[in-house]
Design an enzyme around this catalytic site. Sequence first.
Site, PDB file in Angstrom:
ATOM      1  N   HIS A 176       0.771  -1.106  -0.236  1.00 29.86           N
ATOM      2  CA  HIS A 176      -0.013   0.210   0.064  1.00 29.86           C
ATOM      3  C   HIS A 176       0.875   1.352  -0.178  1.00 29.86           C
ATOM      4  O   HIS A 176       0.324   2.404  -0.529  1.00 29.86           O
ATOM      5  CB  HIS A 176      -1.115  -0.011   1.306  1.00 29.86           C
ATOM      6  CG  HIS A 176      -2.139  -0.821   0.803  1.00 29.86           C
ATOM      7  ND1 HIS A 176      -2.166  -2.392   1.133  1.00 29.86           N
ATOM      8  CD2 HIS A 176      -3.241  -0.705  -0.020  1.00 29.86           C
ATOM      9  CE1 HIS A 176      -3.453  -2.745   0.582  1.00 29.86           C
ATOM     10  NE2 HIS A 176      -3.987  -1.822  -0.104  1.00 29.86           N
ATOM     11  N   GLU A 183     -11.511 -10.727  -5.667  1.00 31.04           N
ATOM     12  CA  GLU A 183      -9.902 -10.617  -5.219  1.00 31.04           C
ATOM     13  C   GLU A 183      -9.634 -12.075  -4.546  1.00 31.04           C
ATOM     14  O   GLU A 183      -8.459 -12.484  -4.064  1.00 31.04           O
ATOM     15  CB  GLU A 183      -9.641  -9.488  -4.340  1.00 31.04           C
ATOM     16  CG  GLU A 183     -10.382  -9.265  -3.211  1.00 31.04           C
ATOM     17  CD  GLU A 183      -9.980  -7.888  -2.610  1.00 31.04           C
ATOM     18  OE1 GLU A 183      -9.018  -7.397  -2.810  1.00 31.04           O
ATOM     19  OE2 GLU A 183     -10.883  -7.172  -1.850  1.00 31.04           O
ATOM     20  N   ASP A 222      -4.756  -8.520  -4.901  1.00 34.94           N
ATOM     21  CA  ASP A 222      -4.890  -9.976  -3.785  1.00 34.94           C
ATOM     22  C   ASP A 222      -5.302 -11.064  -4.614  1.00 34.94           C
ATOM     23  O   ASP A 222      -4.746 -12.179  -4.247  1.00 34.94           O
ATOM     24  CB  ASP A 222      -6.164  -9.493  -2.755  1.00 34.94           C
ATOM     25  CG  ASP A 222      -5.838  -8.704  -1.692  1.00 34.94           C
ATOM     26  OD1 ASP A 222      -4.766  -8.674  -1.199  1.00 34.94           O
ATOM     27  OD2 ASP A 222      -6.447  -7.457  -1.314  1.00 34.94           O
ATOM     28  N   CYS A 245      -9.789  -3.039 -10.467  1.00 34.60           N
ATOM     29  CA  CYS A 245      -9.129  -1.878  -9.765  1.00 34.60           C
ATOM     30  C   CYS A 245      -7.830  -2.189  -9.302  1.00 34.60           C
ATOM     31  O   CYS A 245      -7.109  -1.295  -8.353  1.00 34.60           O
ATOM     32  CB  CYS A 245      -9.987  -1.311  -8.674  1.00 34.60           C
ATOM     33  SG  CYS A 245     -10.710  -2.628  -7.299  1.00 34.60           S
TER      34      CYS A 245
HETATM   35  C1  PEP Z   1      -6.722  -5.199  -5.000  1.00 39.86           C
HETATM   36  O1  PEP Z   1      -6.501  -6.343  -4.237  1.00 39.86           O
HETATM   37  O2  PEP Z   1      -6.332  -5.452  -6.119  1.00 39.86           O
HETATM   38  C2  PEP Z   1      -7.133  -4.032  -4.451  1.00 39.86           C
HETATM   39  C3  PEP Z   1      -7.349  -3.343  -5.394  1.00 39.86           C
HETATM   40  O3  PEP Z   1      -7.525  -3.865  -3.163  1.00 39.86           O
HETATM   41  P1  PEP Z   1      -6.025  -3.458  -2.196  1.00 39.86           P
HETATM   42  O4  PEP Z   1      -4.881  -3.229  -3.085  1.00 39.86           O
HETATM   43  O5  PEP Z   1      -6.488  -2.281  -1.473  1.00 39.86           O
HETATM   44  O6  PEP Z   1      -6.151  -4.525  -1.401  1.00 39.86           O
HETATM   45 MG    MG Z   2      -7.306  -5.930  -2.087  1.00 40.34          MG
END
Ligand code: PEP
Ligand code: MG
Length: 570
Positions: free
Chosen positions: A189, A431, A455, A502
């Site tokens: 993140h 995910e 994920d 996403c």
């Molecule tokens: C993902 O897992 O691809 C996602 C967009 O969520 P995060 O990166 O916040 O886990």
């Molecule tokens: Mg995720």
Amino acid sequence: MTMIKGIAASNGIAIAKAYKLVMPDLTVDKTTVEDVEKEIEVYEDAMSQTAKDLETIKEAASKNLSAEEAAVFDAHALVLSDPELKSQVEDKIKNEKLNAAAALEEVSTMFVSMFEAMGDEYFRERAADIKDVSRRLLANLLGKPLPNPALIDEEVIVIADDLTPSDTAQLNKNLVRGFATNIGGRTSHSAIMARSLEIPAVVACKTITEEVKSGDMIALDGIAGVVMVNPDEATIQEYVTKRDEYIAYREELKKLVNEKTVTTDGHHVELVANIGGANDLAGVKDNGGEGVGLFRTEFLYMESADLPSEDKQYEVYKEVLESMQGKPVVVRTLDIGGDKEIEAIDLPKEMNPFLGVRAVRLCFQREDIFRTQLRALLRASVHGDLRVMFPMIATLGEFRKAKGILLEEKEKLLAEGVEVSDALQVGIMIEIPAAAVLADQFAKEVDFFSIGTNDLIQYTFAADRMSSGVSYLYQPYNPSILRLIKHVIDSAHKEGKWTGMCGEMAGESLAAPLLLGLGLDEFSMSATSVLSQRKLIRSLSKAEMEELANKAINCSTMEEVVALVEAVIK
Ligand code: PEP
Ligand code: MG
């Protein structure tokens, strides 16, 4: 001059001095002191030094942070001057002849456990304050003062072991030109946040905190994933040129801000942006985002030690919806856990936090928090095209339960006479492999899917997204992942639903031809990737990409897929 290679995490070139954000080892040795009075003086000196530090940090922070955030340091000053803390430490030094550091550690641990045990929100916050202040005081006692990013007052490149999302959120974008860390991956993140803050970053540099001193000159290339330490004059010039070229390239792309993303054979896809809060909206507009495909609401919960109230959340969601002027806004409900922690919720310590109580799993345990967020979202729904999305859904039962709670809150609001939109779409992130495989069944009940590849890839390959040791298993182009994606998109389309993506894959240039060919409807990415993806997609034919995707899903390795795509986009 030393060259350190890492993983390119956020595009751009930065040249500035290093600022090391490394926490010192504060292990305390317990010793017996002879001169008790002198030890008390040592303790008092550390207290005065800590008071001065807090004052300086508060002054610096008040320039960068909101008044509310800066007020934390007032609370810390109060804890420091608390006579109870001081007298208990001094008693221990006098009666038990303990050294000041050990006495402080024992007393503060006792206070922290006492406050934490009270369970009440207010006392938990006090426990957190005591922990923070004692750490700073202990660091001064041990002669190893803590670094503090709030004190940065010149352009720097931050060097750290890792940056937590909340560390990253505190970085002053005007002064922090880039960062490089020992650990992390493209989808950790801190890397994702660096991209939305438009700060160039290189992660997984392994030993960079040992190789760099604060004040060293650094040239960082977030595109190639390279950090040069104390470069010579010629290398600095080379990086200045690279930086200027990168800026010129970005300027050129800006011409596409108001253009549609249409292929050469007339197929339109939506390019939207991932955001972490209302502050990111300017970036979405500047980069031509056609909406928000993922609002990671957990960052709202990281801004303070308290949980955000329903009203506070409502104001933020309303601001985002109004600012997007009727364009779609997908808001994901709270996804805490994994590498994201918040002060206000004490998560259980788990062996595998990414496989534990995270996201909706946590929301089902803390329905109070979940319901507050859903109410705020429902109230805000009348201000634009809101779509609510649940993260980490593994079973249909979980989706039904989450949607059921949402509908209950909707009924309650309507009964209270509060207006709620009728057009609200409710979807899920795909995910977890179990949900991807069962997408045909999910598609009958959800309004949309958004594929979270960060994920989905970590769970499909059983490879922790934070571990650089297994980063070779981040394989978005492996046919196994492409087949899952195809199944999800096809299942949605069969039921007349749409599918977005996403995860970080949606913003990668190599992925665009494949995703287009697989029929993805919406691509959601860091705002800074929108224009380059738009440029690329506008040069491709949907029909040709369908053929390419068909070949790709029948390949046997990621390398074969990459070679196929490279032949198309070079
Ligand atoms: C993902 O897992 O691809 C996602 C967009 O969520 P995060 O990166 O916040 O886990
Ligand atoms: Mg995720």
